[in-house]
Write a protein that holds these residues in place. Structure first.
Motif, PDB file in Angstrom:
ATOM      1  N   THR A  87     -31.917 -15.506  -8.444  1.00 57.70           N
ATOM      2  CA  THR A  87     -30.755 -15.970  -7.679  1.00 57.70           C
ATOM      3  C   THR A  87     -29.637 -14.939  -7.747  1.00 57.70           C
ATOM      4  N   SER A  88     -28.765 -14.988  -6.749  1.00 59.44           N
ATOM      5  CA  SER A  88     -27.641 -14.048  -6.707  1.00 59.44           C
ATOM      6  C   SER A  88     -26.328 -14.718  -6.345  1.00 59.44           C
ATOM      7  N   ALA A  89     -26.325 -16.043  -6.250  1.00 62.31           N
ATOM      8  CA  ALA A  89     -25.093 -16.758  -5.913  1.00 62.31           C
ATOM      9  C   ALA A  89     -25.141 -18.162  -6.507  1.00 62.31           C
ATOM     10  N   VAL A  90     -23.948 -18.667  -6.852  1.00 62.74           N
ATOM     11  CA  VAL A  90     -23.771 -20.056  -7.257  1.00 62.74           C
ATOM     12  C   VAL A  90     -22.811 -20.708  -6.270  1.00 62.74           C
ATOM     13  N   GLU A  91     -23.224 -21.823  -5.694  1.00 63.65           N
ATOM     14  CA  GLU A  91     -22.398 -22.564  -4.750  1.00 63.65           C
ATOM     15  C   GLU A  91     -21.966 -23.889  -5.357  1.00 63.65           C
ATOM     16  N   CYS A  92     -20.709 -24.257  -5.125  1.00 53.46           N
ATOM     17  CA  CYS A  92     -20.185 -25.568  -5.524  1.00 53.46           C
ATOM     18  C   CYS A  92     -19.410 -26.124  -4.332  1.00 53.46           C
ATOM     19  N   GLY A  93     -19.732 -27.328  -3.933  1.00 51.18           N
ATOM     20  CA  GLY A  93     -19.067 -27.900  -2.770  1.00 51.18           C
ATOM     21  C   GLY A  93     -17.790 -28.644  -3.078  1.00 51.18           C
ATOM     22  N   ASN A  94     -17.604 -29.092  -4.327  1.00 45.87           N
ATOM     23  CA  ASN A  94     -16.436 -29.899  -4.654  1.00 45.87           C
ATOM     24  C   ASN A  94     -16.058 -29.679  -6.108  1.00 45.87           C
ATOM     25  N   ARG A  95     -15.056 -28.845  -6.329  1.00 48.67           N
ATOM     26  CA  ARG A  95     -14.499 -28.606  -7.655  1.00 48.67           C
ATOM     27  C   ARG A  95     -12.983 -28.834  -7.598  1.00 48.67           C
ATOM     28  N   PRO A  96     -12.330 -29.089  -8.744  1.00 51.77           N
ATOM     29  CA  PRO A  96     -10.880 -29.294  -8.720  1.00 51.77           C
ATOM     30  C   PRO A  96     -10.142 -28.018  -8.341  1.00 51.77           C
ATOM     31  N   ALA A  97      -8.957 -28.187  -7.801  1.00 49.61           N
ATOM     32  CA  ALA A  97      -8.168 -27.023  -7.378  1.00 49.61           C
ATOM     33  C   ALA A  97      -7.795 -26.135  -8.553  1.00 49.61           C
ATOM     34  N   ASP A  98      -7.700 -26.707  -9.768  1.00 49.31           N
ATOM     35  CA  ASP A  98      -7.358 -25.919 -10.952  1.00 49.31           C
ATOM     36  C   ASP A  98      -8.578 -25.658 -11.827  1.00 49.31           C
ATOM     37  N   ASP A  99      -9.763 -25.580 -11.232  1.00 46.03           N
ATOM     38  CA  ASP A  99     -10.991 -25.392 -12.002  1.00 46.03           C
ATOM     39  C   ASP A  99     -10.877 -24.158 -12.897  1.00 46.03           C
ATOM     40  N   ALA A 100     -11.193 -24.339 -14.174  1.00 48.41           N
ATOM     41  CA  ALA A 100     -11.041 -23.257 -15.149  1.00 48.41           C
ATOM     42  C   ALA A 100     -11.957 -22.078 -14.889  1.00 48.41           C
ATOM     43  N   VAL A 101     -13.035 -22.273 -14.142  1.00 48.56           N
ATOM     44  CA  VAL A 101     -13.929 -21.140 -13.890  1.00 48.56           C
ATOM     45  C   VAL A 101     -13.196 -20.018 -13.165  1.00 48.56           C
ATOM     46  N   LEU A 102     -12.183 -20.353 -12.408  1.00 48.45           N
ATOM     47  CA  LEU A 102     -11.427 -19.328 -11.686  1.00 48.45           C
ATOM     48  C   LEU A 102     -10.625 -18.444 -12.637  1.00 48.45           C
ATOM     49  N   GLN A 103     -10.439 -18.895 -13.874  1.00 45.33           N
ATOM     50  CA  GLN A 103      -9.786 -18.070 -14.893  1.00 45.33           C
ATOM     51  C   GLN A 103     -10.796 -17.283 -15.713  1.00 45.33           C
ATOM     52  N   LEU A 104     -12.068 -17.609 -15.618  1.00 42.18           N
ATOM     53  CA  LEU A 104     -13.104 -16.918 -16.387  1.00 42.18           C
ATOM     54  C   LEU A 104     -13.758 -15.780 -15.613  1.00 42.18           C
ATOM     55  N   VAL A 105     -13.712 -15.837 -14.288  1.00 39.01           N
ATOM     56  CA  VAL A 105     -14.442 -14.850 -13.481  1.00 39.01           C
ATOM     57  C   VAL A 105     -13.718 -13.507 -13.473  1.00 39.01           C
ATOM     58  N   SER A 106     -14.490 -12.441 -13.345  1.00 40.34           N
ATOM     59  CA  SER A 106     -13.923 -11.092 -13.341  1.00 40.34           C
ATOM     60  C   SER A 106     -13.329 -10.713 -11.994  1.00 40.34           C
ATOM     61  N   ASP A 107     -13.750 -11.366 -10.921  1.00 37.98           N
ATOM     62  CA  ASP A 107     -13.281 -11.004  -9.582  1.00 37.98           C
ATOM     63  C   ASP A 107     -13.240 -12.260  -8.721  1.00 37.98           C
ATOM     64  N   VAL A 108     -12.063 -12.881  -8.635  1.00 36.24           N
ATOM     65  CA  VAL A 108     -11.951 -14.146  -7.899  1.00 36.24           C
ATOM     66  C   VAL A 108     -12.178 -13.942  -6.402  1.00 36.24           C
ATOM     67  N   ARG A 109     -11.985 -12.722  -5.911  1.00 38.94           N
ATOM     68  CA  ARG A 109     -12.187 -12.489  -4.476  1.00 38.94           C
ATOM     69  C   ARG A 109     -13.649 -12.635  -4.081  1.00 38.94           C
ATOM     70  N   ARG A 110     -14.543 -12.432  -5.046  1.00 38.18           N
ATOM     71  CA  ARG A 110     -15.970 -12.556  -4.751  1.00 38.18           C
ATOM     72  C   ARG A 110     -16.485 -13.969  -5.084  1.00 38.18           C
ATOM     73  N   CYS A 111     -15.549 -14.899  -5.174  1.00 41.15           N
ATOM     74  CA  CYS A 111     -15.926 -16.301  -5.394  1.00 41.15           C
ATOM     75  C   CYS A 111     -15.763 -17.138  -4.130  1.00 41.15           C
ATOM     76  N   GLU A 112     -15.271 -16.522  -3.065  1.00 37.30           N
ATOM     77  CA  GLU A 112     -15.127 -17.194  -1.761  1.00 37.30           C
ATOM     78  C   GLU A 112     -14.523 -18.588  -1.933  1.00 37.30           C
ATOM     79  N   VAL A 113     -13.306 -18.623  -2.469  1.00 38.30           N
ATOM     80  CA  VAL A 113     -12.631 -19.888  -2.741  1.00 38.30           C
ATOM     81  C   VAL A 113     -12.101 -20.470  -1.436  1.00 38.30           C
ATOM     82  N   ARG A 114     -12.471 -21.717  -1.180  1.00 32.65           N
ATOM     83  CA  ARG A 114     -12.011 -22.413   0.025  1.00 32.65           C
ATOM     84  C   ARG A 114     -11.441 -23.761  -0.386  1.00 32.65           C
ATOM     85  N   LEU A 115     -10.203 -24.006   0.028  1.00 34.19           N
ATOM     86  CA  LEU A 115      -9.520 -25.248  -0.310  1.00 34.19           C
ATOM     87  C   LEU A 115      -9.552 -26.194   0.880  1.00 34.19           C
TER      88      LEU A 115
END
Length: 410
Positions: free
Chosen positions: A266-294
């Protein structure tokens, strides 16, 4: 409008559900889903419009309890299964169902109604405000790395069947629900919904997989997911599609994410519904490559305004007079003095005192769980300040330390 609005009987169920299926694209529900909805639905809390023998409109309301700021689980109507046949649009069917339903919710003693909207433009005119944002992610796990907190390596992970791990997962969910506004406390029967796994809904993916996190022999987190295999000329490009992920401590949380990032082929992880303050966004090295959509999540409607405002706590002391407009539920219209703080019991009483803030019940519903700032609504012209400083005072009081979120589908 020459239709009859009534509570469906047991004999009406198939026709009622058939109307709903047709309105949502005409694809029949799977037998598993039909059985689950039949078990969870309450005919006495449902409504149908009938044109002769044909059902042409549907609406339901589950009995929920939803966490609000301060940790209380407030009785709430979980509005669902709303539809109108395409042949009967613009005849007032939806308005009449919403009118009757809110009257019913009030009679049931449930201070709020909540829903997840299929289309966001529909429910504002009935007083629902978008109260909880939710985040969708697609993380490029080939190029994104995780910063792991201390203790991550001491977390044990193990596979479990989704059904067999249900009690352990629900225990984690229950502990987390009390701390996150917008989260429904799971009612009997609903624990099966997150592991409902019809083959028709897998979109080419695997059956649902469950992995548990453990520390000192205690289950401290879980993730359910499926893998959607894919191949390109250069090699595998599969996707890990996460349904639910929850953990009681940072190390267990990070261990589950590290596991997802490392799944073979695999080369991607998808999540359809996470909280707006999800802590994973503080753990990742590059948030731009997380395709965050609110996007919009849970909509809240205050049905019994004083009861709803008294049920929650407030982040800072507040003493404010709210002038509320509610054309659809006129018993909420008027001036209300709200007082409260983080510790004591709040009070909301009718008053003749001059208004500090003027707003509609929709804006109050949006701000109710602490995820939408009254200051933002005022900047948009949706809240009018009559006393200088009242917006800042109320905005601070209505805010909360975690973003509201509804991980529960209904």
């Amino acid at each position: 409008m020459n239709t009859e609005l009534r509570i469906p009987s047991v004999a009406d169920w198939d026709a009622w559900l058939g109307c709903l299926e047709l309105a949502f694209g005409g694809v029949p529900l799977t037998p598993e889903s039909r059985e689950m909805y039949a078990t969870l639905s309450r005919p006495d809390r449902s409504l149908g419009h009938w044109d002769g023998s044909e059902c042409v409109g549907t609406a339901g309301a589950y009995p929920f309890r939803v966490t609000v700021p301060g940790g209380a689980a407030v009785p709430a109507a979980g509005v669902t299964m709303v539809s109108v046949a395409a042949t009967h649009r613009r005849q007032g069917l939806l308005t009449s169902m919403m009118r009757r339903q809110l009257d019913d919710v009030r009679s049931w003693g449930e201070p709020i109604a909540v829903l997840k909207a299929s289309e966001p433009a529909i429910y504002g005119r009935f007083g629902y405000g978008a109260a909880t944002p939710e985040t969708a992610l697609r993380i490029d796990t080939d190029r994104v790395r995780l910063a792991l907190p201390p203790g991550t390596d001491r977390v044990r992970l193990r596979r479990a069947s989704p059904g067999g791990a249900l009690d352990a997962c629900e225990a984690v969910y229950a502990r987390l629900a009390a701390g996150r506004p917008g989260t429904p406390v799971r009612q009997p029967g609903w624990e099966k919904m997150p592991v409902n796994d019809p083959a028709a809904h897998r979109e080419g993916g695997s059956p649902l997989i469950c992995v548990l996190a453990e520390r000192d022999g205690e289950v401290t987190g879980y993730v359910t997911y499926r893998v959607r295999p894919a191949w390109e000329e250069a090699g595998p490009r599969g996707t890990v599609a996460v349904r639910d992920l929850a953990a009681l401590d940072p190390a267990s949380y990070a261990a589950l994410w590290r596991f997802l990032f490392g799944i073979d082929l695999t080369s991607a992880v998808e999540c359809g519904n996470r909280p707006a303050d999800d802590a994973v966004l503080q753990l990742v090295s590059d948030v731009r490559r997380c395709e965050v959509r609110l996007r919009d999540g849970l909509y809240v409607r205050l049905v019994d305004l004083p009861a709803a405002l008294q049920a929650r706590r407030y982040r800072a002391p507040v003493d404010v007079v709210l002038e509320v407009e509610d054309a659809f539920c006129p018993w909420n219209t008027g001036r209300w003095r709200l007082t409260g703080d983080a510790e004591g019991v709040a009070s909301c009483r009718p008053t003749e005192d001059p208004a500090d803030l003027v707003l509609s019940v929709r804006e109050l519903g949006a701000a109710y769980l602490g995820g939408v700032s009254l200051s933002t609504l005022a900047s948009a012209g949706l809240v009018r300040e009559e006393r200088p400083g009242a917006v800042a005072e109320a905005a601070l009081a209505f805010s909360w330390d975690v973003a509201p979120w509804c991980p529960h589908e209904f």
